[in-house]
Write a protein that holds these residues in place. Sequence first.
Motif, PDB file in Angstrom:
ATOM      1  N   LEU A 207       0.840  -1.163  -0.053  1.00 17.59           N
ATOM      2  CA  LEU A 207       0.046   0.102   0.017  1.00 17.59           C
ATOM      3  C   LEU A 207       0.831   1.193   0.117  1.00 17.59           C
ATOM      4  O   LEU A 207       0.477   2.438  -0.713  1.00 17.59           O
ATOM      5  CB  LEU A 207      -1.040   0.077   1.173  1.00 17.59           C
ATOM      6  N   THR A 209       3.906   1.573  -1.345  1.00 18.55           N
ATOM      7  CA  THR A 209       4.332   1.873  -2.926  1.00 18.55           C
ATOM      8  C   THR A 209       3.256   2.244  -3.838  1.00 18.55           C
ATOM      9  O   THR A 209       3.387   3.248  -4.641  1.00 18.55           O
ATOM     10  CB  THR A 209       4.589   0.436  -3.204  1.00 18.55           C
ATOM     11  N   LEU A 210       2.106   1.752  -3.549  1.00 17.83           N
ATOM     12  CA  LEU A 210       0.642   2.368  -4.291  1.00 17.83           C
ATOM     13  C   LEU A 210       0.385   3.642  -4.018  1.00 17.83           C
ATOM     14  O   LEU A 210       0.199   4.508  -4.970  1.00 17.83           O
ATOM     15  CB  LEU A 210      -0.634   1.536  -3.917  1.00 17.83           C
ATOM     16  N   VAL A 294      -5.108   4.178 -10.703  1.00 20.22           N
ATOM     17  CA  VAL A 294      -4.118   4.053  -9.703  1.00 20.22           C
ATOM     18  C   VAL A 294      -4.592   4.785  -8.259  1.00 20.22           C
ATOM     19  O   VAL A 294      -4.653   4.216  -7.261  1.00 20.22           O
ATOM     20  CB  VAL A 294      -3.036   4.829 -10.027  1.00 20.22           C
ATOM     21  N   TRP A 297      -7.666   2.238  -7.086  1.00 21.46           N
ATOM     22  CA  TRP A 297      -6.835   1.465  -6.233  1.00 21.46           C
ATOM     23  C   TRP A 297      -6.431   1.389  -5.010  1.00 21.46           C
ATOM     24  O   TRP A 297      -6.708   0.761  -3.932  1.00 21.46           O
ATOM     25  CB  TRP A 297      -6.114   0.491  -7.318  1.00 21.46           C
ATOM     26  N   ALA A 298      -5.736   2.551  -4.959  1.00 18.46           N
ATOM     27  CA  ALA A 298      -4.941   2.948  -3.544  1.00 18.46           C
ATOM     28  C   ALA A 298      -6.387   3.202  -2.632  1.00 18.46           C
ATOM     29  O   ALA A 298      -6.028   2.876  -1.232  1.00 18.46           O
ATOM     30  CB  ALA A 298      -4.338   4.323  -3.847  1.00 18.46           C
ATOM     31  N   ARG A 301      -7.687  -0.139  -1.502  1.00 18.77           N
ATOM     32  CA  ARG A 301      -6.852  -0.815  -0.687  1.00 18.77           C
ATOM     33  C   ARG A 301      -6.775  -0.178   0.778  1.00 18.77           C
ATOM     34  O   ARG A 301      -6.658  -0.654   1.706  1.00 18.77           O
ATOM     35  CB  ARG A 301      -5.342  -0.787  -0.994  1.00 18.77           C
TER      36      ARG A 301
END
Length: 382
Positions: A207, A209-210, A294, A297-298, A301
Amino acid sequence: MAASTLFQLALMGLFVASIPLTMVWLSADANKYRKLVWVMAFLTFDLIVFGAFTRLTDSGLGCPDWPGCYGAANPFIAHEQIAAAEAAMPTGPVTQVKAWIEMIHRYLAMGIGVLIMALMFQAIRQWRKTHQKAFAPAMPIALFVFVCIQGAFGAWTVTLKLQPVIVTIHLLLGMLLLAMLVWLGEHENRLLTPLAPSRAPASLRGLRTLALLAAVVLVVQIALGGWVSTNYATLACDEFPLCDGQLVPQMDFEHGFTLWRELGMTAAGDYLQFPALVAIHWVHRNFAILVTLVLGWAAWRAWQEPALRRTGRLLALALLAQLFTGVATVFFDFPLAIAVLHNAGAAVLVVLVTMLNYKVKTLLEVSQRRPANADALANSYR
């Protein structure tokens, strides 16, 4: 510029700063340093939104010199010069209204500069007395240096006659200043109320890195959006999802993305042709797909982690609102209110992505320390 004019402008900056400083001083919050940081973040957000309003109303040259207006501290004093310019070109960049919009933007910027100086002096003074982490002066000093650079780009925005690359950098620096203040505010929050360790620290590494990737793509998209706005390419594609009736229309990337050139001109001094504006708009529109994936998705998560759930939920909502205002700007032929909201949405995303990055970083650090502490406690009972 006369010394008296500079003195009057300095007084205006002090006056603007005195209002939030007084509010912080009189507030019931015991931690006034933390309160000041968040008030500054809020005002910087407001300044970014008002800067968008200034740009979108074509008021950036409402006062064609800097830091005053025709050498005066306010448009009242420069009324005669402004009236003459407006009479010569009624629809030009200089009018009474545009002059006031531009100068109010400058007054707000000066006030924030004074607040950052006050924060820096307070941090240095308290750090010397207490050496508490809450008053570590590195970030306040960095903010002061950063706001000076931002001020220089604000001046060049005017003196270089709205050169697109300068205006775009000015926008990016404003967003980064906001991110720095939010980061400092989150730091102060965590010192007051630390995060509890996560039960699944391994998932936090991915997470983190994301979240960093989300920050990178967001900065790129804001730069592209600034390039669209500063080149007046918002309506180069006046339909959605197609552009000029095509999925891939005729475009001129070479001239559209030449950075160092005057507004509306190519590097060679010729007028910028419409395909170049289409290329600018088309790239921003299509890069938004990657940004949505992106950041979405972040957000998803983060939603899975209890300590980050609220941030993830807000990020998802802000992303949806930003997509809506972006499409609505095209559908409704660039109404000013929606365009300003779209710029405000970008600033909201900066705030939330910065919060997410700080919280993930801190939560990961806390969670990585937990196993060692737990093992030590277990060994003490053997």
